[in-house]
Design a protein around this motif. Structure first.
Motif, mmCIF file in Angstrom:
data_model
loop_
_atom_site.group_PDB
_atom_site.id
_atom_site.type_symbol
_atom_site.label_atom_id
_atom_site.label_comp_id
_atom_site.label_asym_id
_atom_site.label_seq_id
_atom_site.Cartn_x
_atom_site.Cartn_y
_atom_site.Cartn_z
ATOM 1 N N GLY A 1 -5.585 -1.810 -0.382
ATOM 2 C CA GLY A 1 -4.291 -2.423 -0.640
ATOM 3 C C GLY A 1 -3.329 -2.262 0.511
ATOM 4 O O GLY A 1 -3.713 -1.947 1.639
ATOM 5 N N ASN B 1 2.604 -1.693 -0.880
ATOM 6 C CA ASN B 1 3.042 -1.672 -2.282
ATOM 7 C C ASN B 1 1.907 -1.337 -3.244
ATOM 8 O O ASN B 1 2.029 -1.550 -4.445
ATOM 9 C CB ASN B 1 3.646 -3.035 -2.663
ATOM 10 C CG ASN B 1 4.914 -3.325 -1.883
ATOM 11 O OD1 ASN B 1 5.731 -2.434 -1.677
ATOM 12 N ND2 ASN B 1 5.068 -4.557 -1.428
ATOM 13 N N VAL C 1 -3.868 -4.553 -4.249
ATOM 14 C CA VAL C 1 -3.592 -5.963 -4.522
ATOM 15 C C VAL C 1 -4.682 -6.586 -5.385
ATOM 16 O O VAL C 1 -4.540 -7.716 -5.852
ATOM 17 C CB VAL C 1 -3.451 -6.760 -3.202
ATOM 18 C CG1 VAL C 1 -2.257 -6.272 -2.417
ATOM 19 C CG2 VAL C 1 -4.730 -6.688 -2.370
ATOM 20 N N GLU D 1 -3.787 -8.783 -13.564
ATOM 21 C CA GLU D 1 -3.134 -7.579 -13.078
ATOM 22 C C GLU D 1 -3.212 -7.453 -11.555
ATOM 23 O O GLU D 1 -2.705 -6.478 -10.993
ATOM 24 C CB GLU D 1 -3.779 -6.341 -13.715
ATOM 25 C CG GLU D 1 -3.643 -6.281 -15.233
ATOM 26 C CD GLU D 1 -4.324 -5.055 -15.816
ATOM 27 O OE1 GLU D 1 -4.328 -4.004 -15.130
ATOM 28 O OE2 GLU D 1 -4.856 -5.150 -16.931
ATOM 29 N N SER D 2 -3.817 -8.401 -10.909
ATOM 30 C CA SER D 2 -4.007 -8.346 -9.456
ATOM 31 C C SER D 2 -2.834 -9.005 -8.743
ATOM 32 O O SER D 2 -2.547 -10.187 -8.962
ATOM 33 C CB SER D 2 -5.321 -9.024 -9.050
ATOM 34 O OG SER D 2 -6.423 -8.364 -9.643
ATOM 35 N N GLU D 3 -2.176 -8.238 -7.889
ATOM 36 C CA GLU D 3 -1.021 -8.740 -7.145
ATOM 37 C C GLU D 3 -1.405 -9.925 -6.267
ATOM 38 O O GLU D 3 -0.608 -10.848 -6.060
ATOM 39 C CB GLU D 3 -0.440 -7.614 -6.289
ATOM 40 C CG GLU D 3 0.778 -7.993 -5.462
ATOM 41 C CD GLU D 3 2.021 -8.260 -6.295
ATOM 42 O OE1 GLU D 3 3.035 -8.690 -5.703
ATOM 43 O OE2 GLU D 3 1.979 -8.053 -7.524
ATOM 44 N N ARG E 1 -1.202 -13.082 -8.344
ATOM 45 C CA ARG E 1 0.191 -13.431 -8.646
ATOM 46 C C ARG E 1 0.843 -14.131 -7.464
ATOM 47 O O ARG E 1 1.512 -15.160 -7.612
ATOM 48 C CB ARG E 1 0.988 -12.187 -9.017
ATOM 49 C CG ARG E 1 2.443 -12.489 -9.437
ATOM 50 C CD ARG E 1 3.235 -11.224 -9.692
ATOM 51 N NE ARG E 1 3.613 -10.556 -8.449
ATOM 52 C CZ ARG E 1 4.693 -10.895 -7.732
ATOM 53 N NH1 ARG E 1 5.473 -11.880 -8.120
ATOM 54 N NH2 ARG E 1 4.986 -10.224 -6.620
ATOM 55 N N ARG E 2 0.606 -13.588 -6.283
ATOM 56 C CA ARG E 2 1.304 -14.114 -5.102
ATOM 57 C C ARG E 2 0.775 -15.479 -4.668
ATOM 58 O O ARG E 2 1.544 -16.316 -4.224
ATOM 59 C CB ARG E 2 1.214 -13.113 -3.958
ATOM 60 C CG ARG E 2 1.992 -11.843 -4.228
ATOM 61 C CD ARG E 2 2.541 -11.274 -2.950
ATOM 62 N NE ARG E 2 3.343 -10.090 -3.170
ATOM 63 C CZ ARG E 2 4.146 -9.572 -2.261
ATOM 64 N NH1 ARG E 2 4.242 -10.144 -1.064
ATOM 65 N NH2 ARG E 2 4.856 -8.487 -2.510
ATOM 66 N N GLU F 1 8.002 -14.244 -2.043
ATOM 67 C CA GLU F 1 6.803 -13.410 -2.117
ATOM 68 C C GLU F 1 5.511 -14.218 -2.119
ATOM 69 O O GLU F 1 4.429 -13.662 -2.267
ATOM 70 C CB GLU F 1 6.856 -12.546 -3.393
ATOM 71 C CG GLU F 1 7.954 -11.493 -3.366
ATOM 72 C CD GLU F 1 7.894 -10.577 -4.574
ATOM 73 O OE1 GLU F 1 7.282 -10.971 -5.593
ATOM 74 O OE2 GLU F 1 8.443 -9.464 -4.495
#
Length: 823
Positions: free
Chosen positions: A248, A251, A254, A262-264, A267-268, A277
């Motif tokens: 990652g 932050n 990811v 739940e994976s950043e 989302r991005r 973002e």
């Protein structure tokens, strides 16, 4: 001016600058690892993008004025130059200070940043020297230091320009400027992934898992590496190696394996353009297919094996030739191709398709061999031919129409060899046309081994293929001409994808970066330095063929000697891969689908290994004769059987594909154009012919008296119908209809103009509707119209057909699947 500033102020300013240059480094070494930077340093660092523009503009302007003052130091520009030097020098030093503060407080790193930082510090140092020498000249009123001042000034302007370039690369990407230069956009083209998400829905086999991982890594490479790889690391996140991906960034993680929600990362990539973002923050967003692929990958647990485990899962085709023993004759079959197909059908429980009619067969061989539709007179002559082997006789006669054959197959080879009549590079001598050599090679049916030799160890007329395209402006390291040659030879002649391995170790095969460069070194005048992901490594490439079994290339030999060795080694019969590749390509041209698909990936599993191996060996044993291979396929029972239609191209590429016979396919842009020119009116004027191998006369040896589409430059009509941009190798055309094609055939000016002129001719010769309709059907489809088709024609055109009505009727017939498809 300098009296006001004073000697001590200058030196105190330089000391103050050096202190600030050291502060970020000192802070990093002494502060606790978990502490955040002092807010003031962060604030000043973020002023760097604003301040940095001052030295660039001021110093460049000062250098320009200095050029006008070379003969007279005390010119009228001197006060302005001095003011610009003071302001530019001070702002360059301040910019360097703020830049270091920005780098240390924002958590950005990477090779590009390191270069930006190093050149920036050198530029700041040169700026300090610039101020020092300017002070000495003004203090002593001496011109003894003028030459030094000017040298330092010009070095500083070079330094500030290079620093600015690396800074722009960090901010906007390495190709921010070069990608918009005319003729340069194609050099940055990245092949679109053909992602078949449905194939990953079930439980993943080891092979499918590796294919999935390869496609995921390709998405990362094409979209994320500008900011998240070894070259540049934003937010402490790298996506180019396994350990960094799952570690990652600043932050946290990811990727949460098994949970896309739940994976950043997910989302991005799903945020809207312009969101602060969203990722990628620069350039185009991921398309829906790429997003779905990453979600599916994470849902499957985000598999990513270690490098050692990766080596064993890729299928690697045998290099050596193989000559399997032919099956015993059965069911009255004698053609070796049919014996292998019959064995395959028996093994898979597939029934033989029915034989096609004479009309379908004749139209099929005309289009496949010479690219034209037969005339009604030729069709009637064929029907009246009572010889039992008339199909074979007519096929051979077509193959002996050398000029028609060469013109048709010129299209196939122009696509594959990236040859065209116009386009990037031809005007600037950055690209060379090989049309004359290629056409004459086809016309004389040059043996394929000699054909390849002359491409690899070329004469002046055949050098264009390995010379590639010399793009204007800055290009990726993987697009330099030597690597183009390696990629194109690998793809076209060996059925091998080296494009990934020209930038980094391949994600889809075992080929390594060093191996690609070693192969590319054969085409180089000097030894190539290896670049990984566009960053020079300092390591020089070796020189060798991709398979050591094929022989060595002398490392210290001249380029011409290396090419001669390559040509001799590559075409030897021991290189079974090369001959499997060409017979597979010809098979696809004749049958609509290769024995191996895609045809550029010969490590994929063929639907019949025995047929592929036997064809390749037989091809070598019989003189590398492509016309003989075409005749062998055309004379087979399976070629003469009914075709099969498929709803989508994905069905042809499916892992569980089963061969059932010829694949129904659409006429190419050139075949359709020539058919329209034959039936309706010539589409292209004589002055549009870019290559003229013969005069358009009955004595020319060609059967047509109009300009054939293969001989004209690409245009909107041909592009809409599928002719590719030949700035990249193209070995397959999409046979499915497209919206662009529909629009062109419905509203295009070129076709409409031909229909208007053609309707006049038809009206003059056939005033009767029934006679007109019968003649149109015979000329376009080689058959008489059925009664219901005559009724439709009478309703459309009435008893006295007019030009407008004839035009519409001709257009409707041209759009019939029976006209547009090879059945």
């Amino acid at each position: 001016m300098f009296k006001t500033i004073g000697k001590h102020i200058i030196f105190r300013l330089l000391a103050f600058a050096l202190l600030f240059l050291a502060l970020p480094v000192f802070s990093q070494e002494t502060a606790p690892a978990e502490s955040s930077p002092f807010w003031l340093w962060t604030f000043l660092g973020r002023l760097h993008p604003m301040v940095v523009h001052f030295p660039i503009a001021l110093l460049l302007f000062a250098a320009a004025l200095e050029i006008f003052s070379l003969k007279n130091y005390q010119s009228k520009f001197r006060p302005a130059i001095s003011a610009l030097l003071i302001a530019g020098g001070i702002s360059a030093i301040v910019s360097a200070i703020f830049g270091l503060l920005l780098a240390s407080s924002e958590g950005t790193s990477g090779a590009t940043l390191d270069l930006h930082k190093q050149v920036g510090l050198v530029t700041a140092g040169l700026s300090a020297f610039l101020l020092f020498y300017l002070y000495r000249i003004h203090k002593n009123r001496s011109r003894s230091n003028v030459r030094t001042l000017r040298s330092v000034l010009f070095l500083t302007t070079i330094g500030v320009s290079i620093t600015g370039h690396f800074g722009g690369s960090l901010t906007h990407g390495e190709d921010f400027l070069t990608e918009v230069i005319p003729g340069n956009e194609s050099s940055q083209n990245i092949e679109k992934l053909n992602i078949n998400l449905a194939s990953y829905q079930s439980e993943l086999s080891p092979e499918k898992e590796m294919k999935l991982i390869g496609e995921v890594r390709m998405v990362f490479a094409h979209n994320c590496y500008k900011c998240h790889s070894g070259a540049k690391i934003e937010g402490e996140l790298r996506l180019d190696e396994k350990e960094y991906v799952f570690e990652g960034g600043e932050n946290g993680k990811v990727i949460v394996p098994g949970s896309p929600s739940e994976s950043e990362l997910i989302r991005r990539i799903n945020l809207k353009k312009g969101h602060k973002e969203v990722m990628p923050a620069k350039g185009n967003l991921l398309n829906d297919q790429e997003k779905a692929l990453l979600e599916l990958w994470i849902q499957k647990g985000a598999p990513w094996p270690d490098g050692a485990a990766q080596q064993s899962v890729y299928r690697v085709a045998e290099l050596a030739p193989r000559s399997p023993e032919l099956p015993n004759p059965s069911n009255g079959l004698s053609n070796p191709i049919d014996l292998w197909v019959n064995q395959y059908f028996n093994q898979h429980g597939i029934n033989w398709p029915e034989e096609v009619s004479d009309r379908v067969y004749l139209r099929r061989i005309y289009l496949d061999v010479i690219g034209l539709i037969p005339s009604q007179a030729e069709f009637e002559s064929f029907i009246k031919d009572n010889r039992p082997n008339k199909r074979s006789i007519w096929l051979n006669e077509l193959l002996n129409r050398d000029q028609d054959y060469a013109t048709h197959w010129l299209t196939f080879w122009n696509d594959a060899l990236r040859n065209d009549y116009t386009g990037t590079g031809y005007i600037t001598n950055g690209r060379y046309n090989i049309t004359d050599w290629l056409y004459k090679s086809l016309e004389e049916n040059k043996p394929y081994d000699l054909f390849v030799k002359e491409l690899l160890n070329p004469s002046e007329k055949s050098k264009g293929f390995i010379e590639g395209i010399r793009w204007r402006g800055t290009v990726n390291a993987s697009q330099r001409t030597e690597l183009q040659a390696a990629q194109n030879v690998g793809q076209v002649i060996l059925g091998l994808n080296l494009k990934c391995a020209s930038c980094h170790d391949s994600f889809i095969s075992d080929w390594k970066l060093e191996e690609s460069y070693a192969f590319a070194n054969i085409f180089a005048d000097s030894t190539l330095e290896i670049s990984r992901c566009e960053q020079p490594t300092g390591k020089m490439a070796d020189t060798r063929i991709l398979w050591e079994e094929l022989g060595d290339i002398a490392y210290a030999a001249s380029r011409s000697e290396k090419l001669k060795q390559l040509a001799e080694n590559l075409v030897q019969p021991a290189n079974g891969r090369m001959y499997r590749t060409i017979v597979n390509r010809i098979w696809k041209q004749m049958m609509g689908r290769g024995i191996v698909e895609p045809v550029d990936e010969m490590d994929n599993e063929p639907w019949s290994q025995d047929l592929l191996d036997w064809l390749a060996t037989d091809f070598v044993e019989n003189g590398y004769n492509i016309k003989r291979l075409i005749a062998q396929i055309g004379n087979s029972k399976i070629y003469q059987a009914k075709s099969t239609g498929y709803k989508t191209a994905d069905q042809l590429l499916a892992e569980d594909f089963q061969f059932e016979g010829m694949v129904r396919r659409r006429l190419t842009a050139e075949q359709f154009s020539d058919a329209v020119s034959t039936v309706v009116y010539p589409l292209f004027k004589p002055e549009e012919q870019r290559y003229q191998p013969y005069e358009l006369t009955p004595e020319s040896g060609s059967s047509v008296n109009y300009v054939r589409a293969a001989l004209v430059a690409n245009n909107d009509f041909l592009k809409a119908l599928g002719r590719p941009n030949r700035e990249i190798v193209s070995t397959s055309r999409d046979s499915q209809a497209s919206l662009l094609q529909a629009l062109e055939l419905t509203n295009g000016i070129l076709l409409d103009s031909a229909l208007i002129m053609g309707a006049k001719n038809w009206e003059a010769n056939y005033p009767n509707t029934d006679q007109l309709t019968e003649a149109i059907y015979e000329k376009t489809l080689n058959r008489k119209p059925e009664e219901k088709e005559l009724e439709v024609a009478r309703k459309v055109m009435g008893s006295d057909p007019q030009k407008e009505q004839i035009q519409d009727f001709l257009w409707a017939v041209l759009l019939l699947p029976e006209f547009q498809l090879i059945y």
